[in-house]
Design a protein around this motif. Structure first.
Motif, short mmCIF file in Angstrom:
data_model
loop_
_atom_site.label_atom_id
_atom_site.label_comp_id
_atom_site.label_asym_id
_atom_site.label_seq_id
_atom_site.Cartn_x
_atom_site.Cartn_y
_atom_site.Cartn_z
N PRO A 59 0.83 -1.21 0.00
CA PRO A 59 0.00 0.00 0.00
C PRO A 59 0.87 1.26 0.00
CG PRO A 59 -0.05 -1.05 2.16
CD PRO A 59 0.70 -1.96 1.26
N ASP A 60 0.39 2.30 -0.69
CA ASP A 60 1.12 3.57 -0.68
C ASP A 60 0.90 4.24 0.67
OD1 ASP A 60 -1.52 4.33 -0.89
OD2 ASP A 60 -1.29 5.41 -2.78
N ALA A 61 1.50 5.39 0.88
CA ALA A 61 1.44 6.07 2.18
C ALA A 61 0.00 6.38 2.59
CB ALA A 61 2.26 7.36 2.13
N GLU A 62 -0.80 6.83 1.64
CA GLU A 62 -2.20 7.16 1.92
C GLU A 62 -2.99 5.90 2.30
OE1 GLU A 62 -5.80 8.87 -0.77
OE2 GLU A 62 -3.90 9.97 -0.89
N GLY A 63 -2.78 4.82 1.54
CA GLY A 63 -3.45 3.56 1.83
C GLY A 63 -3.01 2.97 3.16
N ARG A 64 -1.72 3.07 3.45
CA ARG A 64 -1.19 2.57 4.72
C ARG A 64 -1.80 3.34 5.89
NH1 ARG A 64 3.52 1.74 2.93
NH2 ARG A 64 4.30 3.84 3.24
N ALA A 65 -1.95 4.66 5.73
CA ALA A 65 -2.56 5.49 6.78
C ALA A 65 -4.00 5.06 7.02
CB ALA A 65 -2.49 6.96 6.39
N LEU A 66 -4.73 4.80 5.96
CA LEU A 66 -6.12 4.34 6.08
C LEU A 66 -6.18 2.99 6.79
CD1 LEU A 66 -9.15 4.56 5.44
CD2 LEU A 66 -8.65 3.56 3.20
N LEU A 67 -5.33 2.06 6.38
CA LEU A 67 -5.30 0.74 7.01
C LEU A 67 -4.93 0.83 8.49
CD1 LEU A 67 -3.58 -1.21 4.11
CD2 LEU A 67 -5.88 -1.65 4.98
N GLU A 68 -3.94 1.66 8.82
CA GLU A 68 -3.52 1.83 10.21
C GLU A 68 -4.64 2.44 11.06
OE1 GLU A 68 -1.01 0.81 11.95
OE2 GLU A 68 0.28 0.07 10.35
N THR A 69 -5.37 3.40 10.48
CA THR A 69 -6.49 4.03 11.20
C THR A 69 -7.55 2.99 11.54
OG1 THR A 69 -6.10 6.10 10.03
CG2 THR A 69 -8.26 5.82 11.08
N ILE A 70 -7.89 2.15 10.57
CA ILE A 70 -8.88 1.09 10.80
C ILE A 70 -8.33 0.10 11.83
CG2 ILE A 70 -10.18 -0.79 9.74
CD1 ILE A 70 -11.13 1.97 8.85
N PHE A 71 -7.04 -0.22 11.73
CA PHE A 71 -6.43 -1.18 12.65
C PHE A 71 -6.48 -0.67 14.09
CE2 PHE A 71 -2.87 -3.15 14.89
CZ PHE A 71 -3.10 -4.49 14.62
N GLN A 72 -6.26 0.64 14.27
CA GLN A 72 -6.30 1.21 15.62
C GLN A 72 -7.71 1.09 16.22
OE1 GLN A 72 -3.57 2.03 17.24
NE2 GLN A 72 -2.42 1.57 15.39
N ALA A 73 -8.73 1.22 15.37
CA ALA A 73 -10.12 1.11 15.84
C ALA A 73 -10.51 -0.34 16.07
CB ALA A 73 -11.06 1.76 14.82
N ASP A 74 -10.08 -1.22 15.18
CA ASP A 74 -10.47 -2.64 15.26
C ASP A 74 -9.43 -3.46 14.52
OD1 ASP A 74 -11.76 -5.08 15.42
OD2 ASP A 74 -13.36 -4.55 14.01
N ASN A 75 -8.66 -4.27 15.26
CA ASN A 75 -7.63 -5.06 14.57
C ASN A 75 -8.17 -6.35 13.97
OD1 ASN A 75 -7.91 -6.35 16.98
ND2 ASN A 75 -5.75 -6.24 17.56
N PHE A 76 -9.48 -6.61 14.12
CA PHE A 76 -10.16 -7.72 13.44
C PHE A 76 -11.38 -7.17 12.71
CE2 PHE A 76 -7.79 -10.26 16.48
CZ PHE A 76 -7.49 -11.40 15.76
N PRO A 77 -11.19 -6.40 11.63
CA PRO A 77 -12.35 -5.80 10.95
C PRO A 77 -13.23 -6.88 10.31
CG PRO A 77 -10.39 -5.50 9.64
CD PRO A 77 -9.95 -6.10 10.94
#
Length: 112
Positions: A59-77
């Motif tokens: 993932p590019d920087a923007e995609g990685r930021a989105l994934l990390e944000t979701i991970f912080q909220a729920d690491n089992f989406p």
């Protein structure tokens, strides 16, 4: 008379009827076919482009930021969330799933 390796008909003598080999519902190709269609990584190339490997998704920087944000909220989406992420990042849902698996492993390692 009959059997798996019997000729299909009298006219087809020499042409033997061999059952297609399958593994988990997928047809197994010959060794020669696999050698001819292997990509640079040694894995089978996509069917649409024989001889060309897909490469690895990062993932590019923007995609990685989105994934990390979701991970912080729920690491089992849940699956619907993963599907939305896959659509937003234009990748397969499985790639998103694997990213979360890898991220959970990295978190576990960091906590040890």
């Amino acid at each position: 008379s009959g059997g798996l390796f019997a000729p299909e008909s009298d006219a087809a003598r020499g042409s033997w009827k061999v059952p297609a080999r399958t593994f988990l519902g997928r047809r197994c190709e010959s060794v020669e076919f696999r050698r001819q269609h292997r990509g640079a990584s040694g894995a089978m190339a996509p069917a649409a482009m024989p001889g060309i490997s897909k490469g690895r998704w990062t993932p590019d920087a923007e995609g990685r930021a989105l994934l990390e944000t979701i991970f912080q909220a729920d690491n089992f989406p849940a699956r619907p969330v993963r599907l939305q992420l896959a659509e937003a990042l234009k990748v397969n849902q499985r790639q998103i799933q694997v990213w979360f698996q890898n991220r959970r492993q990295r978190l576990k390692r960091e906590q040890e």
